[in-house]
Design a protein around this motif. Sequence first.
Motif, PDB file in Angstrom:
ATOM      1  N   ALA A   1       0.572  11.694 -14.456  1.00 26.53           N
ATOM      2  CA  ALA A   1      -0.416  12.695 -14.866  1.00 26.53           C
ATOM      3  C   ALA A   1       0.151  14.102 -14.728  1.00 26.53           C
ATOM      4  N   PRO A   2      -0.383  15.041 -15.509  1.00 27.32           N
ATOM      5  CA  PRO A   2      -0.008  16.452 -15.306  1.00 27.32           C
ATOM      6  C   PRO A   2      -0.705  17.005 -14.072  1.00 27.32           C
ATOM      7  N   TRP A   3      -0.090  18.048 -13.511  1.00 20.80           N
ATOM      8  CA  TRP A   3      -0.680  18.720 -12.340  1.00 20.80           C
ATOM      9  C   TRP A   3      -0.370  20.194 -12.441  1.00 20.80           C
ATOM     10  N   ASP A   4      -1.275  21.029 -11.958  1.00 18.96           N
ATOM     11  CA  ASP A   4      -0.996  22.465 -11.904  1.00 18.96           C
ATOM     12  C   ASP A   4      -1.605  23.046 -10.642  1.00 18.96           C
TER      13      ASP A   4
ATOM     14  N   CYS B   1       0.816  -1.208   0.000  1.00 24.06           N
ATOM     15  CA  CYS B   1       0.000   0.000   0.000  1.00 24.06           C
ATOM     16  C   CYS B   1       0.850   1.258   0.000  1.00 24.06           C
ATOM     17  N   VAL B   2       2.116   1.142   0.349  1.00 23.60           N
ATOM     18  CA  VAL B   2       3.007   2.299   0.351  1.00 23.60           C
ATOM     19  C   VAL B   2       3.729   2.476  -0.974  1.00 23.60           C
ATOM     20  N   ASN B   3       3.573   1.539  -1.905  1.00 21.01           N
ATOM     21  CA  ASN B   3       4.156   1.715  -3.236  1.00 21.01           C
ATOM     22  C   ASN B   3       3.387   2.784  -4.000  1.00 21.01           C
ATOM     23  N   ALA B   4       4.111   3.657  -4.681  1.00 26.10           N
ATOM     24  CA  ALA B   4       3.466   4.734  -5.425  1.00 26.10           C
ATOM     25  C   ALA B   4       2.747   4.180  -6.641  1.00 26.10           C
ATOM     26  N   THR B   5       1.502   4.601  -6.808  1.00 26.76           N
ATOM     27  CA  THR B   5       0.749   4.260  -8.010  1.00 26.76           C
ATOM     28  C   THR B   5       0.462   5.499  -8.850  1.00 26.76           C
ATOM     29  N   GLY B   6       0.621   6.673  -8.283  1.00 30.86           N
ATOM     30  CA  GLY B   6       0.400   7.914  -9.014  1.00 30.86           C
ATOM     31  C   GLY B   6       1.624   8.805  -8.967  1.00 30.86           C
ATOM     32  N   VAL B   7       1.992   9.382 -10.112  1.00 34.88           N
ATOM     33  CA  VAL B   7       3.075  10.363 -10.197  1.00 34.88           C
ATOM     34  C   VAL B   7       2.500  11.591 -10.895  1.00 34.88           C
ATOM     35  N   LEU B   8       2.445  12.705 -10.185  1.00 32.64           N
ATOM     36  CA  LEU B   8       1.883  13.936 -10.737  1.00 32.64           C
ATOM     37  C   LEU B   8       2.999  14.946 -10.953  1.00 32.64           C
ATOM     38  N   VAL B   9       3.017  15.532 -12.135  1.00 34.01           N
ATOM     39  CA  VAL B   9       4.125  16.383 -12.555  1.00 34.01           C
ATOM     40  C   VAL B   9       3.584  17.749 -12.961  1.00 34.01           C
ATOM     41  N   GLU B  10       4.145  18.809 -12.389  1.00 34.70           N
ATOM     42  CA  GLU B  10       3.786  20.155 -12.823  1.00 34.70           C
ATOM     43  C   GLU B  10       4.579  20.457 -14.096  1.00 34.70           C
ATOM     44  N   GLY B  11       3.884  20.503 -15.210  1.00 41.01           N
ATOM     45  CA  GLY B  11       4.541  20.621 -16.508  1.00 41.01           C
ATOM     46  C   GLY B  11       4.255  19.383 -17.341  1.00 41.01           C
ATOM     47  N   ASP B  12       5.138  19.125 -18.295  1.00 43.03           N
ATOM     48  CA  ASP B  12       4.959  17.993 -19.202  1.00 43.03           C
ATOM     49  C   ASP B  12       5.356  16.694 -18.505  1.00 43.03           C
ATOM     50  N   PRO B  13       4.434  15.745 -18.318  1.00 45.39           N
ATOM     51  CA  PRO B  13       4.779  14.503 -17.639  1.00 45.39           C
ATOM     52  C   PRO B  13       5.460  13.480 -18.547  1.00 45.39           C
ATOM     53  N   SER B  14       5.510  13.722 -19.848  1.00 46.85           N
ATOM     54  CA  SER B  14       6.019  12.718 -20.775  1.00 46.85           C
ATOM     55  C   SER B  14       7.462  12.311 -20.497  1.00 46.85           C
ATOM     56  N   PRO B  15       8.406  13.247 -20.307  1.00 43.30           N
ATOM     57  CA  PRO B  15       9.788  12.819 -20.027  1.00 43.30           C
ATOM     58  C   PRO B  15       9.902  11.998 -18.749  1.00 43.30           C
ATOM     59  N   VAL B  16       9.111  12.324 -17.751  1.00 44.97           N
ATOM     60  CA  VAL B  16       9.145  11.579 -16.493  1.00 44.97           C
ATOM     61  C   VAL B  16       8.623  10.159 -16.719  1.00 44.97           C
TER      62      VAL B  16
END
Length: 453
Positions: free
Chosen positions: A382-385, A275-290
Amino acid sequence: MLPLDVLGPGGPYRSRRRETVRNLAGDPVAELSLAPSLYVTRAIKALRRAPAPPVEARAAAFARAARAFATEPVAGLTPQEYQHTVSAVTGIPISVVRDATGSLARAAELIHRSVENARPVGAVDSWRDPRARDGAAVWTRRGEVFAVHAAGNHPAVHEGWLDALALGYRVAVRPSRREPFTPHRLVTALREAGFGDEGVVLLPTDHDVAGDVLGHADFGMVYGGADVVAKYAGDPRVLPQGPGRSKVLITAETEWEPIVDTLVESISSGGGVGCVNATGVLVEGDPSPVAAAIAERLAALPSLPSTDERAVLPVQPVGLARRWDGLLRQRAAGTKAWLGGDGVVDDLGDGSAVLRPAVHQLDSPFAQQLGIELGFPCAWVAPWDRDAGIRPLRNTLVLTAVTTDADLIDALVAEPTIANVYVGDHPTPWMEHGLPHDGYLAEFLMRTKTVRR
């Protein structure tokens, strides 16, 4: 086959109803006794009548149990035999099982840390404390018997109920029928170390009897998915432990390249099943390179049998692995697949298959996929702002916030539905004994009352 008896207040009990536990190839490994309803009722009544051992005796028993669990034969299995069995049956990499063995032992040995850290600073733990002469807050139990419906996805979940035993509750554990070996070993070690047959019991049951274990206890904890959380949400006696939905947030003023190792560890460490493994990564900006960088690193992980020392990914029977794959394809419809788009099943040819990682990119921080947690390394990027704010980050067990924005950190720490916040380059699976996982269990089980002598 290894017999896994019910461990009741009268000692081990081999019931008429038993269930065969098989390894990933389908071979029988153990025979698990299932406790009938009447037995469960009588067992919990016996726990209620039993006195709690003194605090000093509990601490000494935990120390002895920790040593035995990690280093000595228990219930006929050496630590190495126990670890191999768990890995062969569950598909959890054996190195993960070995690490969990040490973590469980340390949790038992250091149990006083979480118990003492949870106690209000102004409270004493006994009416006998001299401070109670002029009046003091005394920390007391709200009940006597605690029950847990344990999960089987990772051995370390059993750290979750140790606090109840340390606080003086008598504890009834209903193990997962998928992985009964860890609770059987742990309960045996605790009983032999000094808690006795009426201090802690193991009550394997089928689904029809499972409700009796919680129903006869004063308080309980149950693990499961969103359906389980919804079922018990209105019961003040039961603490549901649902999906973690852990996440990483990367804001624009920070660099993501130096933390790729942390992102990969957050998603995949421990086999990616926790349950502590990350399932979501939110990036401010373009998430594609990440997303591309994460996918490249995860794609290099090897496919190996779970009992191989180099294994890092979970293994399941082929049929179950294909069902996971089908579920992923269904849920990922409309997203951009960076990894796993062609499937995540890698057949090992012996009836089992490795579940390989998946990375999918979303168009919105509000996409419903961010709430999906699967039984293998699976990340939704996902993108985030700033306009989205903290709304997409709610209902999160662990949030790693890679940011220097103090106002944002204030908001994340203040958000009631985010259980833990790690600021900076820290993987989401990081935990420390004595610190709360999803709050202290004692917050649920204890209260203060004023006593004056």
